[in-house]
Write an enzyme that holds these catalytic residues in place. Structure first.
Site, PDB file in Angstrom:
ATOM      1  N   ASN A  85      -6.612  13.358  -9.988  1.00 32.31           N
ATOM      2  CA  ASN A  85      -7.270  13.851 -11.207  1.00 32.31           C
ATOM      3  C   ASN A  85      -7.109  15.367 -11.212  1.00 32.31           C
ATOM      4  O   ASN A  85      -6.629  15.946 -10.247  1.00 32.31           O
ATOM      5  CB  ASN A  85      -8.764  13.449 -11.240  1.00 32.31           C
ATOM      6  CG  ASN A  85      -9.517  13.990 -10.048  1.00 32.31           C
ATOM      7  OD1 ASN A  85      -9.593  15.196  -9.831  1.00 32.31           O
ATOM      8  ND2 ASN A  85     -10.043  13.097  -9.235  1.00 32.31           N
ATOM      9  N   SER A 131      -2.174   5.691 -13.797  1.00 34.23           N
ATOM     10  CA  SER A 131      -3.125   5.484 -14.907  1.00 34.23           C
ATOM     11  C   SER A 131      -3.556   4.035 -15.129  1.00 34.23           C
ATOM     12  O   SER A 131      -4.404   3.784 -15.991  1.00 34.23           O
ATOM     13  CB  SER A 131      -2.580   6.025 -16.243  1.00 34.23           C
ATOM     14  OG  SER A 131      -2.589   7.443 -16.252  1.00 34.23           O
ATOM     15  N   VAL A 188      -5.729   5.150  -5.391  1.00 33.90           N
ATOM     16  CA  VAL A 188      -4.598   5.761  -4.659  1.00 33.90           C
ATOM     17  C   VAL A 188      -5.025   7.097  -4.058  1.00 33.90           C
ATOM     18  O   VAL A 188      -4.771   7.398  -2.892  1.00 33.90           O
ATOM     19  CB  VAL A 188      -3.413   5.982  -5.623  1.00 33.90           C
ATOM     20  CG1 VAL A 188      -2.325   6.833  -4.977  1.00 33.90           C
ATOM     21  CG2 VAL A 188      -2.835   4.651  -6.064  1.00 33.90           C
ATOM     22  N   ASP A 189      -5.739   7.904  -4.864  1.00 35.99           N
ATOM     23  CA  ASP A 189      -6.180   9.239  -4.455  1.00 35.99           C
ATOM     24  C   ASP A 189      -7.016   9.137  -3.175  1.00 35.99           C
ATOM     25  O   ASP A 189      -6.775   9.837  -2.180  1.00 35.99           O
ATOM     26  CB  ASP A 189      -7.018   9.830  -5.598  1.00 35.99           C
ATOM     27  CG  ASP A 189      -7.076  11.345  -5.575  1.00 35.99           C
ATOM     28  OD1 ASP A 189      -7.750  11.904  -6.458  1.00 35.99           O
ATOM     29  OD2 ASP A 189      -6.455  11.968  -4.691  1.00 35.99           O
ATOM     30  N   VAL A 217      -8.306   3.151 -12.607  1.00 34.02           N
ATOM     31  CA  VAL A 217      -9.512   3.777 -13.183  1.00 34.02           C
ATOM     32  C   VAL A 217      -9.248   4.290 -14.598  1.00 34.02           C
ATOM     33  O   VAL A 217     -10.098   4.216 -15.483  1.00 34.02           O
ATOM     34  CB  VAL A 217      -9.975   4.955 -12.270  1.00 34.02           C
ATOM     35  CG1 VAL A 217     -10.988   5.844 -12.951  1.00 34.02           C
ATOM     36  CG2 VAL A 217     -10.530   4.407 -10.974  1.00 34.02           C
ATOM     37  N   TYR A 218      -8.015   4.747 -14.828  1.00 32.51           N
ATOM     38  CA  TYR A 218      -7.728   5.348 -16.157  1.00 32.51           C
ATOM     39  C   TYR A 218      -7.380   4.307 -17.221  1.00 32.51           C
ATOM     40  O   TYR A 218      -7.069   4.662 -18.355  1.00 32.51           O
ATOM     41  CB  TYR A 218      -6.629   6.409 -16.022  1.00 32.51           C
ATOM     42  CG  TYR A 218      -7.115   7.733 -15.430  1.00 32.51           C
ATOM     43  CD1 TYR A 218      -8.451   7.918 -15.077  1.00 32.51           C
ATOM     44  CD2 TYR A 218      -6.246   8.779 -15.226  1.00 32.51           C
ATOM     45  CE1 TYR A 218      -8.886   9.116 -14.536  1.00 32.51           C
ATOM     46  CE2 TYR A 218      -6.669   9.995 -14.677  1.00 32.51           C
ATOM     47  CZ  TYR A 218      -8.007  10.152 -14.340  1.00 32.51           C
ATOM     48  OH  TYR A 218      -8.446  11.352 -13.808  1.00 32.51           O
ATOM     49  N   ASP A 229       0.854  -1.193   0.000  1.00 33.49           N
ATOM     50  CA  ASP A 229       0.000   0.000   0.000  1.00 33.49           C
ATOM     51  C   ASP A 229       0.888   1.240   0.000  1.00 33.49           C
ATOM     52  O   ASP A 229       1.748   1.384   0.888  1.00 33.49           O
ATOM     53  CB  ASP A 229      -0.878  -0.012   1.269  1.00 33.49           C
ATOM     54  CG  ASP A 229      -1.893   1.113   1.278  1.00 33.49           C
ATOM     55  OD1 ASP A 229      -2.990   0.904   1.817  1.00 33.49           O
ATOM     56  OD2 ASP A 229      -1.593   2.196   0.746  1.00 33.49           O
ATOM     57  N   ILE A 230       0.696   2.105  -0.960  1.00 34.40           N
ATOM     58  CA  ILE A 230       1.568   3.286  -1.072  1.00 34.40           C
ATOM     59  C   ILE A 230       1.430   4.183   0.157  1.00 34.40           C
ATOM     60  O   ILE A 230       2.386   4.865   0.543  1.00 34.40           O
ATOM     61  CB  ILE A 230       1.283   4.061  -2.368  1.00 34.40           C
ATOM     62  CG1 ILE A 230       2.448   5.012  -2.677  1.00 34.40           C
ATOM     63  CG2 ILE A 230      -0.045   4.802  -2.323  1.00 34.40           C
ATOM     64  CD1 ILE A 230       2.516   5.488  -4.096  1.00 34.40           C
TER      65      ILE A 230
END
Ligand code: APR
Length: 173
Positions: A27, A125, A36-37, A128-129, A13-14
């Site tokens: 974003n 990315s 992550v956000d 979700v991206y 986990d970052i």
């Protein structure tokens, strides 16, 4: 002689990393999200969002453009700073590889400007991206290897699942 940073892979986990900088896969709004956000804001606490809001009220009134990076406090995280960057959404019609590389390069440049020696990146990315993990790993590793990053001496890619870890390990060669 430009020293090359050591590249380290971590399966984890970052938000648990004790590096000087933790990079957020944000974003353009800088006002939070999932992945992550969401984890960074959840674990880092409200100080991070408060500073993001100040940035939006100031010189980033139109949001953070894709491929750019901006630093804030890391709040309650072990890191000293969070560097927020916005990766490109993957597209089959348009090659946005340069924007993804820019996110890594600009985040490293900013971390170096701050005097960071250790930096933790997520696989930008690739969630979700929708960026394919193998191509995302290739771009991430190539960009870090090409960057002049002093005083950054360690770049840690923190992969959330085993498959991502194996993909980055393969890309490291
Ligand atoms: N630690 C490390 N990696 C993580 C974590 C975590 N806590 N949570 C998710 N990941 C991984 C995902 O599995 C993926 O491989 O990080 C990678 C990036 O996924 P996202 O967080 O979805 O980021 P991205 O694909 O760049 O999309 C950004 O998602 O959360 C929103 O607000 C964010 O709109 C923005 C978009």
């Amino acid at each position: 002689m430009t020293t090359r940073p050591e590249i380290v892979l971590v399966h984890g986990d970052i938000t648990a990393q004790d590096t000087d900088v933790i990079v957020n896969a944000a974003n353009s709004s800088l006002l939070g999200g999932g992945g992550v956000d969401g984890a960074i804001h959840r674990r880092g606490g409200p100080a991070i969002l408060a500073e993001c809001r100040r940035l939006r009220a100031g010189h980033l009134g139109r949001g953070l453009p894709t491929g750019r990076a901006v630093a804030t406090t890391a709040g309650d995280l072990a890191a000293r700073w969070v560097v927020h960057t916005v990766g490109p959404v993957h597209s089959r019609e348009e090659d946005r590889s340069d924007l993804l590389a820019s996110g890594y390069r600009e985040s490293l440049r900013l971390a170096a400007e701050l005097g960071a020696e250790t930096v933790a990146f997520p696989a930008i990315s690739t969630g979700v991206y929708g960026w394919p993990m193998d191509d995302g790993a290739r771009i991430a590793i190539r960009t870090v290897r090409e960057a002049a990053t002093a005083p950054v001496r360690e770049v840690r890619f923190v992969l959330f699942d085993r498959a991502a870890y194996e993909t980055f390990a393969a890309a490291l060669g």
